[in-house]
Design a protein around this motif. Structure first.
Motif: not given
Length: 130
Positions: A54, A82-83, A86, A106, A110-111, A114
């Motif tokens: 991360f 990142i996705v 997530g 978070g 992430e979803t 980003v």
């Protein structure tokens, strides 16, 4: 171009999250993220490993800031990582239950955030090429 500067600024601010949270995870393991006084060594090791990844994504995103319009492939790769993380967090939410507020935030980063930044970078790169 002001749009480029705004995107650069938002990405720079967003990089603070992996630097701070990832850095905490590297330095202290999972203890600051819950009331875990004594965690199994394997869990601590895995948690610090994931925290390092991360943190490194933060470095990667930061490396895109200066010429963000030309760093599309790197930006999409990092964003994709990142996705996927997530989505894995979303699986945990469904399997185990709703986590703490920080983890829910978070999940949103992430979803939602980003992918929106990825689309914005792609749009900016297309404009810049013209």
């Amino acid at each position: 171009m002001i749009e480029k500067r705004v995107l650069q600024g938002l990405v720079a601010i967003a990089c603070l999250l992996p630097f701070i949270v990832g850095g905490q995870g590297i330095a202290y393991g999972p203890a600051p993220f819950g009331h875990l006084a004594d965690v199994p060594r394997d869990l601590d090791s895995h948690f610090r490993y994931i925290s390092g990844i991360f943190f490194a994504t933060g470095i990667g995103f930061a490396s895109c800031i200066s010429r963000i319009e030309a760093k599309g492939a790197r930006f999409r790769l990092l964003g994709g990582l990142i996705v996927v993380g997530g989505l894995a967090r979303g699986m945990s939410l469904l399997a185990v239950g709703i986590p703490s507020r920080g983890h829910v935030l978070g999940l949103g980063m992430e979803t939602i955030v980003v992918p929106l930044l990825m689309l914005w970078q792609w749009r900016l790169a297309r404009k810049w090429r013209r």
